[in-house]
Design an enzyme around this catalytic site. Structure first.
Site, PDB file in Angstrom:
ATOM      1  N   GLY A  11       0.835  -1.202   0.000  1.00 32.23           N
ATOM      2  CA  GLY A  11       0.000   0.000   0.000  1.00 32.23           C
ATOM      3  C   GLY A  11       0.865   1.245   0.000  1.00 32.23           C
ATOM      4  O   GLY A  11       0.490   2.296   0.531  1.00 32.23           O
ATOM      5  N   ALA A  13       1.660   3.409  -2.114  1.00 30.52           N
ATOM      6  CA  ALA A  13       1.208   4.642  -2.775  1.00 30.52           C
ATOM      7  C   ALA A  13       0.132   5.370  -1.969  1.00 30.52           C
ATOM      8  O   ALA A  13      -0.316   6.445  -2.358  1.00 30.52           O
ATOM      9  CB  ALA A  13       0.671   4.312  -4.166  1.00 30.52           C
ATOM     10  N   ILE A  16      -0.778   6.637   4.251  1.00 30.77           N
ATOM     11  CA  ILE A  16       0.160   6.234   5.315  1.00 30.77           C
ATOM     12  C   ILE A  16       1.544   6.005   4.710  1.00 30.77           C
ATOM     13  O   ILE A  16       2.557   6.451   5.258  1.00 30.77           O
ATOM     14  CB  ILE A  16      -0.330   4.973   6.065  1.00 30.77           C
ATOM     15  CG1 ILE A  16      -1.620   5.288   6.828  1.00 30.77           C
ATOM     16  CG2 ILE A  16       0.747   4.452   7.027  1.00 30.77           C
ATOM     17  CD1 ILE A  16      -2.249   4.116   7.538  1.00 30.77           C
ATOM     18  N   ASP A 159      -3.273   3.292  18.969  1.00 33.35           N
ATOM     19  CA  ASP A 159      -4.215   3.363  20.094  1.00 33.35           C
ATOM     20  C   ASP A 159      -3.446   3.597  21.401  1.00 33.35           C
ATOM     21  O   ASP A 159      -3.849   4.383  22.252  1.00 33.35           O
ATOM     22  CB  ASP A 159      -5.019   2.058  20.180  1.00 33.35           C
ATOM     23  CG  ASP A 159      -5.613   1.703  18.823  1.00 33.35           C
ATOM     24  OD1 ASP A 159      -6.523   2.403  18.387  1.00 33.35           O
ATOM     25  OD2 ASP A 159      -5.131   0.750  18.182  1.00 33.35           O
ATOM     26  N   HIS A 187      -8.065  -3.626  17.230  1.00 33.53           N
ATOM     27  CA  HIS A 187      -7.961  -2.231  16.782  1.00 33.53           C
ATOM     28  C   HIS A 187      -9.294  -1.847  16.141  1.00 33.53           C
ATOM     29  O   HIS A 187      -9.463  -1.886  14.929  1.00 33.53           O
ATOM     30  CB  HIS A 187      -6.813  -2.056  15.778  1.00 33.53           C
ATOM     31  CG  HIS A 187      -6.853  -0.713  15.105  1.00 33.53           C
ATOM     32  ND1 HIS A 187      -6.573   0.464  15.757  1.00 33.53           N
ATOM     33  CD2 HIS A 187      -7.190  -0.360  13.844  1.00 33.53           C
ATOM     34  CE1 HIS A 187      -6.719   1.474  14.922  1.00 33.53           C
ATOM     35  NE2 HIS A 187      -7.098   1.009  13.756  1.00 33.53           N
TER      36      HIS A 187
HETATM   37  P1  NAX Z   1      -5.052   4.638   1.381  1.00 35.96           P
HETATM   38  O1  NAX Z   1      -6.363   4.263   0.777  1.00 35.96           O
HETATM   39  O2  NAX Z   1      -4.547   6.028   1.274  1.00 35.96           O
HETATM   40  O3  NAX Z   1      -3.926   3.688   0.762  1.00 35.96           O
HETATM   41  C1  NAX Z   1      -4.058   2.312   0.685  1.00 35.96           C
HETATM   42  C2  NAX Z   1      -3.116   1.822  -0.379  1.00 35.96           C
HETATM   43  O4  NAX Z   1      -3.179   0.405  -0.386  1.00 35.96           O
HETATM   44  C3  NAX Z   1      -3.498   2.305  -1.779  1.00 35.96           C
HETATM   45  O5  NAX Z   1      -2.355   2.785  -2.454  1.00 35.96           O
HETATM   46  C4  NAX Z   1      -4.044   1.034  -2.425  1.00 35.96           C
HETATM   47  O6  NAX Z   1      -3.822   1.013  -3.850  1.00 35.96           O
HETATM   48  C5  NAX Z   1      -3.212  -0.021  -1.709  1.00 35.96           C
HETATM   49  N1  NAX Z   1      -3.738  -1.370  -1.790  1.00 35.96           N
HETATM   50  C6  NAX Z   1      -5.030  -1.787  -1.814  1.00 35.96           C
HETATM   51  N2  NAX Z   1      -5.078  -3.117  -1.955  1.00 35.96           N
HETATM   52  C7  NAX Z   1      -3.797  -3.558  -1.986  1.00 35.96           C
HETATM   53  C8  NAX Z   1      -3.196  -4.831  -2.144  1.00 35.96           C
HETATM   54  N3  NAX Z   1      -3.938  -5.935  -2.310  1.00 35.96           N
HETATM   55  N4  NAX Z   1      -1.852  -4.914  -2.152  1.00 35.96           N
HETATM   56  C9  NAX Z   1      -1.093  -3.810  -2.030  1.00 35.96           C
HETATM   57  N5  NAX Z   1      -1.600  -2.571  -1.909  1.00 35.96           N
HETATM   58  C10 NAX Z   1      -2.932  -2.455  -1.881  1.00 35.96           C
HETATM   59  O7  NAX Z   1      -5.132   4.147   2.899  1.00 35.96           O
HETATM   60  P2  NAX Z   1      -4.222   4.584   4.130  1.00 35.96           P
HETATM   61  O8  NAX Z   1      -4.793   5.791   4.748  1.00 35.96           O
HETATM   62  O9  NAX Z   1      -2.806   4.588   3.704  1.00 35.96           O
HETATM   63  O10 NAX Z   1      -4.524   3.390   5.141  1.00 35.96           O
HETATM   64  C11 NAX Z   1      -4.067   2.088   4.890  1.00 35.96           C
HETATM   65  C12 NAX Z   1      -4.717   1.098   5.829  1.00 35.96           C
HETATM   66  O11 NAX Z   1      -4.361   1.376   7.172  1.00 35.96           O
HETATM   67  C13 NAX Z   1      -6.251   1.139   5.794  1.00 35.96           C
HETATM   68  O12 NAX Z   1      -6.735  -0.195   5.801  1.00 35.96           O
HETATM   69  C14 NAX Z   1      -6.601   1.821   7.100  1.00 35.96           C
HETATM   70  O13 NAX Z   1      -7.887   1.477   7.546  1.00 35.96           O
HETATM   71  C15 NAX Z   1      -5.518   1.281   7.992  1.00 35.96           C
HETATM   72  N6  NAX Z   1      -5.267   1.981   9.257  1.00 35.96           N
HETATM   73  C16 NAX Z   1      -4.899   1.243  10.319  1.00 35.96           C
HETATM   74  C17 NAX Z   1      -4.566   1.805  11.530  1.00 35.96           C
HETATM   75  C18 NAX Z   1      -4.144   0.962  12.690  1.00 35.96           C
HETATM   76  O14 NAX Z   1      -3.935   1.533  13.763  1.00 35.96           O
HETATM   77  N7  NAX Z   1      -3.995  -0.358  12.581  1.00 35.96           N
HETATM   78  C19 NAX Z   1      -4.668   3.274  11.735  1.00 35.96           C
HETATM   79  C20 NAX Z   1      -4.664   4.048  10.468  1.00 35.96           C
HETATM   80  C21 NAX Z   1      -5.412   3.423   9.322  1.00 35.96           C
HETATM   81  O15 NAX Z   1      -6.769   3.708   9.470  1.00 35.96           O
END
Ligand code: NAX
Length: 328
Positions: A11, A13, A16, A159, A187
């Protein structure tokens, strides 16, 4: 010069990723004397924007960054990786049921678990950030029978950090003086932030707070819903704070937690604290020797038990709906 460590980030791109990669490349995670190679994974549709991120990484001329690859193939991304940060996940789209979200992510994380099993270093440290992080981590672990379950973890650190900040503000002490916070469970909004064991330099946090009403009716629900509050304010979910938490999680795992303190990590349950095997649950852990160890034998009250069981039940339900994706 040390040999470089290969760090896979999925992910890459995403938002995060954009807060994470530059700090890793600057040496904030593995130290300013540790060369690294970044192996970035995203889906085909996101590769054009990943190319832009790659260009910016090049433009920083980071002395520690000895290589960067980009790919949409998990096996290439995980090849010989010593650290794998699984950030990418399928977001919930409009009208999508929770079950469908779990299923879509289950497919992603079972594929990535198999690819880790096949390609990564045998001592790879895997951190799952992409939501539902605990269950995604469990699925990846269960699809990697050749890797030790102790190589897997889910991120509870955001958290944990949120709880430290709130408590520090409440009692008017610096964050650095607070130790032994815990966030139990998932989480998700069922998580249980627990300050009963926390200490400040000058006493037990519970006594310094001295306000059970605040703990129950403000602290706990606000921690559970902090992510939603950030989205409401920013129009986007937490990114810089999530990246910061991911860096702290891996740094402590590699170098060890500080003396007389612990951190919260989602790790495979083993029956401790009455949480049966079979979920990735947030526990207090210390890290040393490049491994995490659960903090044993803390006293659990009736109130704690109820909260810990609620979040456990949610994890069990999540696991039930993806059990066909578990390899072992
Ligand atoms: P974004 O939507 O900005 O970025 C996600 C990226 O993942 C995109 O570039 C997308 O193309 C890519 N992606 C999707 N499917 C994929 C796959 N099969 N293989 C590789 N890449 C893939 O999300 P972002 O804000 O960066 O958040 C990423 C993840 O972190 C989300 O699931 C979000 O819910 C989760 N989080 C988890 C947190 C935690 O504390 N555990 C907190 C922050 C965040 O909410």
């Amino acid at each position: 010069m040390k040999p470089p460590v290969r760090i896979a980030v999925t992910g890459a791109a995403g938002q995060i990723g954009y807060s994470l990669l530059f700090r890793i490349a600057a040496g904030e995670m593995l130290g300013r004397d540790q060369p690294i190679i970044l192996q970035l994974l995203d889906i085909p549709q996101s590769l054009p924007s990943l190319k832009g991120v790659l260009m910016e990484l090049e433009d920083c001329a980071f002395p520690l960054l000895t290589g960067v690859t980009t790919t949409d193939d998990p096996r290439s991304a995980f090849r010989d990786a010593g650290i794998a940060m699984l950030v990418g996940a399928r977001p919930r789209s409009k009208g999508m049921e929770r079950r469908d979200l779990l299923e879509a992510n289950g497919v992603i994380f079972s594929t990535q678990g198999r690819a880790l099993d096949e390609a990564a270093c045998r001592d790879v440290k895997v951190l799952v950030v992409g939501n539902p992080a605990n269950t995604n981590a469990y699925i990846a672990m269960k699809n990697a029978p050749g890797l030790n379950p102790g190589n897997f973890s889910a991120m509870m650190r955001l958290d944990h950090n949120r709880a430290l900040s709130q408590v520090a503000a409440k009692i008017g002490r610096p964050v650095s003086s607070i130790r032994k916070m815990i966030v139990w469970g998932n989480h998700s909004p069922t998580q249980y932030p627990d300050l009963n064991h926390a200490e400040a330099d000058d006493g037990k946090v519970r006594d310094l707070v001295n306000d059970p009403e605040w703990v129950e009716n403000y602290f706990i629900p606000h921690m559970q819903n902090r992510g939603t509050e950030v989205i409401a304010a920013r129009g986007l979910s937490s990114a810089a704070s999530a990246a910061n938490a991911a860096i702290g999680h891996v740094r402590d795992w590699v170098f060890g937690t500080r003396e007389d303190d612990w951190v919260s990590m989602g790790i495979p349950s083993d029956g401790s604290y009455g949480i049966p095997e079979g979920v990735m649950y947030g526990f207090p852990v210390t890290c040393s020797g490049s491994a995490y160890q659960l903090v044993p034998a803390l006293e659990i009250s009736e109130f704690d038990r109820t909260k810990m069981d609620i979040t456990y039940r949610e994890l069990m339900e999540e696991r039930e709906s993806v059990k066909h994706l578990l390899l072992n």
